[in-house]
Write a protein that holds these residues in place. Structure first.
Motif, PDB file in Angstrom:
ATOM      1  N   GLU A 142       0.860  -1.194   0.000  1.00  0.00           N
ATOM      2  CA  GLU A 142       0.000   0.000   0.000  1.00  0.00           C
ATOM      3  C   GLU A 142       0.888   1.233   0.000  1.00  0.00           C
ATOM      4  N   ASN A 144       0.951   4.930   1.934  1.00  0.00           N
ATOM      5  CA  ASN A 144       0.333   5.763   2.974  1.00  0.00           C
ATOM      6  C   ASN A 144       0.565   7.226   2.683  1.00  0.00           C
ATOM      7  N   VAL A 362      -6.139 -11.075   0.076  1.00  0.00           N
ATOM      8  CA  VAL A 362      -6.414 -10.333   1.305  1.00  0.00           C
ATOM      9  C   VAL A 362      -7.621  -9.451   0.984  1.00  0.00           C
ATOM     10  N   GLU A 368      -7.017   2.564   7.779  1.00  0.00           N
ATOM     11  CA  GLU A 368      -5.566   2.657   7.950  1.00  0.00           C
ATOM     12  C   GLU A 368      -5.192   2.247   9.367  1.00  0.00           C
ATOM     13  N   GLY A 369      -3.930   1.961   9.531  1.00  0.00           N
ATOM     14  CA  GLY A 369      -3.426   1.781  10.893  1.00  0.00           C
ATOM     15  C   GLY A 369      -3.325   0.338  11.344  1.00  0.00           C
ATOM     16  N   ASN A 373      -7.814  -5.694   8.019  1.00  0.00           N
ATOM     17  CA  ASN A 373      -7.992  -6.590   6.871  1.00  0.00           C
ATOM     18  C   ASN A 373      -8.546  -7.946   7.287  1.00  0.00           C
ATOM     19  N   TYR A 375      -8.555 -12.179   6.415  1.00  0.00           N
ATOM     20  CA  TYR A 375      -7.661 -13.214   5.867  1.00  0.00           C
ATOM     21  C   TYR A 375      -8.302 -14.597   5.944  1.00  0.00           C
ATOM     22  N   ASP A 399      -4.209  -9.623  -4.253  1.00  0.00           N
ATOM     23  CA  ASP A 399      -3.433 -10.864  -4.217  1.00  0.00           C
ATOM     24  C   ASP A 399      -2.632 -10.906  -2.930  1.00  0.00           C
ATOM     25  N   ARG A 400      -2.577 -12.061  -2.330  1.00  0.00           N
ATOM     26  CA  ARG A 400      -1.819 -12.171  -1.076  1.00  0.00           C
ATOM     27  C   ARG A 400      -0.352 -12.513  -1.364  1.00  0.00           C
ATOM     28  N   GLY A 465       1.420  -7.483  11.349  1.00  0.00           N
ATOM     29  CA  GLY A 465       2.487  -7.332  12.333  1.00  0.00           C
ATOM     30  C   GLY A 465       2.495  -5.984  13.005  1.00  0.00           C
TER      31      GLY A 465
HETATM   32  P1  ADP Z   1      -2.937  -0.529   6.763  1.00  0.00           P
HETATM   33  O1  ADP Z   1      -3.233   0.731   6.040  1.00  0.00           O
HETATM   34  O2  ADP Z   1      -3.931  -0.850   7.814  1.00  0.00           O
HETATM   35  O3  ADP Z   1      -1.519  -0.608   7.241  1.00  0.00           O
HETATM   36  P2  ADP Z   1      -2.136  -2.582   4.846  1.00  0.00           P
HETATM   37  O4  ADP Z   1      -2.643  -2.710   3.478  1.00  0.00           O
HETATM   38  O5  ADP Z   1      -0.740  -2.109   4.984  1.00  0.00           O
HETATM   39  O6  ADP Z   1      -3.151  -1.665   5.665  1.00  0.00           O
HETATM   40  O7  ADP Z   1      -2.276  -3.966   5.568  1.00  0.00           O
HETATM   41  C1  ADP Z   1      -1.851  -4.172   6.894  1.00  0.00           C
HETATM   42  C2  ADP Z   1      -0.910  -5.347   6.965  1.00  0.00           C
HETATM   43  O8  ADP Z   1      -1.516  -6.500   6.378  1.00  0.00           O
HETATM   44  C3  ADP Z   1       0.392  -5.179   6.195  1.00  0.00           C
HETATM   45  O9  ADP Z   1       1.350  -4.502   6.973  1.00  0.00           O
HETATM   46  C4  ADP Z   1       0.774  -6.630   5.927  1.00  0.00           C
HETATM   47  O10 ADP Z   1       1.377  -7.213   7.067  1.00  0.00           O
HETATM   48  C5  ADP Z   1      -0.572  -7.288   5.709  1.00  0.00           C
HETATM   49  N1  ADP Z   1      -0.897  -7.306   4.274  1.00  0.00           N
HETATM   50  C6  ADP Z   1      -1.526  -6.337   3.587  1.00  0.00           C
HETATM   51  N2  ADP Z   1      -1.644  -6.653   2.282  1.00  0.00           N
HETATM   52  C7  ADP Z   1      -1.076  -7.857   2.141  1.00  0.00           C
HETATM   53  C8  ADP Z   1      -0.889  -8.738   1.033  1.00  0.00           C
HETATM   54  N3  ADP Z   1      -1.322  -8.424  -0.185  1.00  0.00           N
HETATM   55  N4  ADP Z   1      -0.260  -9.927   1.271  1.00  0.00           N
HETATM   56  C9  ADP Z   1       0.166 -10.262   2.502  1.00  0.00           C
HETATM   57  N5  ADP Z   1       0.011  -9.483   3.578  1.00  0.00           N
HETATM   58  C10 ADP Z   1      -0.610  -8.285   3.417  1.00  0.00           C
END
Ligand code: ADP
Ligand code: MG
Ligand code: MG
Length: 480
Positions: A142, A144, A362, A368-369, A373, A375, A399-400, A465
């Motif tokens: 993503e 930010n 996913v 955000e934050g 999500n 899974y 895609d994951r 994480g």
């Molecule tokens: P946020 O804006 O809440 O940080 P993210 O899109 O970064 O949203 O998703 C949060 C966390 O989810 C990421 O830090 C990662 O660990 C996991 N994640 C997000 N997208 C994927 C993906 N396509 N494949 C695997 N893990 C993902």
């Protein structure tokens, strides 16, 4: 899913006692240098505690690292242009704002100031584009545009990992930890914007949570600003504080108490909880109406939504913003498969596929934050329950990724006392982030830089994480 492995930077051969001493020293180093945050469990303004960090830097392929560092200025430019394309924002977000009231509220603010005409045409972006390795490629998770955090902490973490390698006798390996000073780069962005505002007495306002846990990272920004220019004053206020303290001056100046604000830096305001009443929304609108430079402006904020990210992944979307085919290709290479859940025939087959193979995807809302999500089998449940409802258009599928695993120690993970935890290498995976700074208005980009990186690492069996949640850890890349 088959996962690959990366070699750790060193194979530690320490006795239990040596390892315990090393971890003790590492924790004290971290605490004394500010790799810390306030405790959620026992909050006390007089105390901070070490936040989770990896004992050793994690290996990361140099070629992928350099590739995404190299394209950050292109992504800065892209996001800037997206944010200034009214038609694209409307088209991307139209169905989502019908289904998601939070995004709709943000969008209303945008529409209001767009129609009134912006009183400040310059925006400041402190961006962070996040990536994971997947199948020998590097892919964007993503981007930010609001409250891109940890630039302060990771500047210190890079120094820590150099220290620990030398402490363990691996001085020859320090060169593999790349220079990293995002705090300086990010704060130069803030001070540059302050200068553009051109009023020496005007302050920089940090919009913060009612209670700030990630205080050290935020204060690192504040202290760095003072180092760059001791004349600049920073004030910290929550949206709630601003309800009673903020107003607009006769020339649309943002006035807080009796101070004029030059730059508004949002470290809060991306989360639903920041707006418990209509009054906080009114304050956000008041800020957007003001002539203060916003980081981010409402249009930058919207350009960072997951829905916009998904819209940009359509095959010809980038051609609207970028003219050079080679640049378009470089950016498209880092995009993963991203899928709209709007009602059309194409979408139905993606939904079918995700229901049958949830581990390939996913499911993401416009939040955000971290921690939002969906899974694994929950994807199937959620998609089935909202399949026939408008609600689904508030979500996207992606895609994951399955990044390569390696072994590392996470110090101060949530399951303290971490005895079991630290005496074993556990399998971990990493997410790389690249920080970018952009300043510009509708017609011009005034400032555009890549300013550093972050590595966050988590146990490979965790879906997300979060550092504050104590699952993920702050890390530094060890380039291989
Ligand atoms: P946020 O804006 O809440 O940080 P993210 O899109 O970064 O949203 O998703 C949060 C966390 O989810 C990421 O830090 C990662 O660990 C996991 N994640 C997000 N997208 C994927 C993906 N396509 N494949 C695997 N893990 C993902
Ligand atoms: Mg995010
Ligand atoms: Mg993220």
């Amino acid at each position: 899913m088959e996962v690959s492995c990366l070699e750790p930077c060193v194979q530690l051969k320490l006795s239990r006692e040596e390892l315990e001493n090393t971890v003790d020293k590492a924790k004290d180093w971290a605490l004394m240098h500010g790799i810390s945050m306030r405790s959620k469990v026992s909050f006390n303004k007089n105390q901070v505690q070490v936040l989770p960090f990896t004992l050793l830097p994690s290996s990361f392929p140099k070629k992928h690292f350099e590739k995404v560092k190299g394209i950050q200025v292109l992504l800065n430019e892209l996001i800037h242009k997206v944010a200034h394309n009214n038609d694209f924002l409307i088209k991307s977000l139209k169905s989502t704002i019908g289904a998601d009231s939070f995004t709709a509220k943000l969008f209303n603010i945008y529409e209001t100031v767009y129609k009134e005409g912006f009183n400040q045409t310059v925006s400041l972006g402190l961006l962070r584009s996040d990536y994971m390795l997947h199948a020998n490629q590097i892919k964007q998770v993503e981007l930010n545009t609001i409250a891109s955090s940890f630039g302060g902490i990771v500047t210190i973490t890079s120094q820590y990992h150099k220290y620990i390698l030398s402490e363990l006798g691996y001085t020859d390996k320090i060169k593999n930890i790349p220079e990293n000073n995002p705090i300086n780069g990010l704060c130069k962005g803030l001070t540059h914007a302050w200068k553009l505002y051109d009023n020496k007495k005007a302050v920089i306002l940090f919009v913060v949570e009612n209670v700030t846990y990630n205080i050290c990272d935020q204060r690192f920004h504040e202290f760095e600003i003072s180092k760059i220019n001791p004349d600049i004053k920073v004030i910290r206020k929550s949206l709630k504080d601003l309800v009673s303290e903020a107003r607009l001056g006769p020339n649309k100046q943002l006035i807080v108490g009796n101070l004029e604000v030059s730059v508004v830096y949002f470290r809060s305001g991306y989360e639903v909880e920041a707006y418990p009443t209509e009054q906080e929304w009114e304050i956000r609108l008041l800020i957007e109406r003001s002539k203060a430079i916003k980081c981010p402006s409402i249009q930058y904020h919207l350009a960072g939504t997951k829905k916009v990210q998904q819209s940009l992944a359509y095959s010809n979307a980038l051609n609207v913003f970028l003219k050079d085919d080679n640049i378009i290709k470089q950016i498209q290479e880092i995009f993963a498969g991203l899928y709209s859940l709007e009602f059309n025939n194409e979408t139905e087959s993606v939904i079918d596929n995700a229901i049958s193979h949830p581990k390939k995807y996913v499911l993401k809302p416009q939040r955000e934050g971290g921690g939002n999500n969906v899974y694994d089998k929950d994807i199937k449940l959620r998609l089935e329950s909202m399949r026939n409802s408008e609600e689904r258009t508030a979500w996207i599928l992606m895609d994951r990724f399955y990044p390569p695993v390696q072994k590392n120690y996470i110090v101060c993970a949530r399951n303290e006392p971490f005895e079991d935890n630290y005496l074993h290498f556990s399998n971990v995976v990493s997410e790389l982030g690249i920080y970018g700074v952009i300043i510009g208005n509708h017609d011009n980009i005034i400032y555009n830089k890549e300013v550093g990186h972050i590595l966050r690492t988590k146990p490979s069996n965790e879906n997300e994480g979060g550092i504050a949640a104590g699952i993920g850890a702050i890390d530094s890349p060890y380039l291989i």
